[in-house]
Design a protein around this motif. Sequence first.
Motif, PDB file in Angstrom:
ATOM      1  N   PHE A   6      -7.207  -1.999   0.740  1.00 37.67           N
ATOM      2  CA  PHE A   6      -6.671  -1.180  -0.346  1.00 37.67           C
ATOM      3  C   PHE A   6      -5.465  -1.907  -0.925  1.00 37.67           C
ATOM      4  O   PHE A   6      -4.561  -2.300  -0.173  1.00 37.67           O
ATOM      5  N   ARG A   7      -5.440  -2.071  -2.238  1.00 39.66           N
ATOM      6  CA  ARG A   7      -4.325  -2.754  -2.897  1.00 39.66           C
ATOM      7  C   ARG A   7      -3.690  -1.830  -3.933  1.00 39.66           C
ATOM      8  O   ARG A   7      -4.303  -1.513  -4.949  1.00 39.66           O
ATOM      9  N   HIS A   8      -2.489  -1.374  -3.644  1.00 43.79           N
ATOM     10  CA  HIS A   8      -1.683  -0.563  -4.576  1.00 43.79           C
ATOM     11  C   HIS A   8      -2.489   0.611  -5.143  1.00 43.79           C
ATOM     12  O   HIS A   8      -2.540   0.825  -6.354  1.00 43.79           O
ATOM     13  N   VAL A   9      -3.119   1.350  -4.242  1.00 41.27           N
ATOM     14  CA  VAL A   9      -4.008   2.443  -4.650  1.00 41.27           C
ATOM     15  C   VAL A   9      -3.221   3.732  -4.871  1.00 41.27           C
ATOM     16  O   VAL A   9      -2.392   4.129  -4.049  1.00 41.27           O
ATOM     17  N   TYR A  10      -3.506   4.366  -5.997  1.00 42.83           N
ATOM     18  CA  TYR A  10      -2.978   5.701  -6.311  1.00 42.83           C
ATOM     19  C   TYR A  10      -4.173   6.644  -6.449  1.00 42.83           C
ATOM     20  O   TYR A  10      -5.151   6.323  -7.131  1.00 42.83           O
ATOM     21  N   PHE A  11      -4.073   7.809  -5.811  1.00 46.59           N
ATOM     22  CA  PHE A  11      -5.140   8.793  -5.959  1.00 46.59           C
ATOM     23  C   PHE A  11      -4.583  10.211  -5.843  1.00 46.59           C
ATOM     24  O   PHE A  11      -3.741  10.508  -4.997  1.00 46.59           O
TER      25      PHE A  11
END
Length: 277
Positions: A6-11
Amino acid sequence: MAAIEFRHVYFRYKESSPWVLEDFNLEIDKNQTVAILGHNGSGKSTIAKLANGLLIPQSGEIYIHNTLVTEETIWEVRKQIGLVFQNPENQFVGTTVRDDVAFGLENRGIPREEMLKRIEQSLIQVEMEDYQDHEPHHLSGGQKQRVAIASVMATQPDILLLDEATSMLDPKGRKEILTTINALKQQLAITMVMITHDLHEIYQADRVIVMNQGNIYKDTIVDQLFEDYKGLQSIGLTLPLTVQLAIELEKHDYHFAKYPLNNEELVDALWTSDLNK
């Protein structure tokens, strides 16, 4: 090579809701067994659904074996990942155990001879080979979950995600599943991710990640996890009874090299501690 990244994930689930994952970064190595812990709402189950493409992040990138998860690659990615949910009945589609295990293979066009071999092999792996003609809904909770795991393992995934796979089981069923998971770990070269809120379930993990408020609170190994037991309690996790007992015994001059996760470890630790007093 990383199995999951996961790279710089926003959810978040709704535009007006707070972020479930915020600038989240994670790398899980190939063939590693990782336990991801956290209280409800910490983001741990969201990680599993994002990795399998059931959810799409608002921002950031997710890679499975260096393949970026997109709408174009999602079906290829899902061939590499098996996902087992907390309620096995949500995964049942067949009238018998054999039919249920066969379903995913039929969807992938696996030849019949190969399919029969995989069905038998996967049921042997979870010790359910004697139940091929049973109706899944008539099995015990632990047996149902073992069939769900067999259905996933028959597709021969490189990555197995277990999302709260024991949370709906009684103690006997939970023990069955943990024994099954441990057997799979010993038999197969597979990346395994166990999503759980139960600290009892982590003893098989090579690595433990503790989630809190959408990010990683701690990234460690089992033997060192409870060195920060006050911190774990402060974020809403309940310590195993054996760890609680060991903490109390330390007040009476017992000494533990590591906190015991189960009764066997506690007995061994007490014996060693008693000899060293």
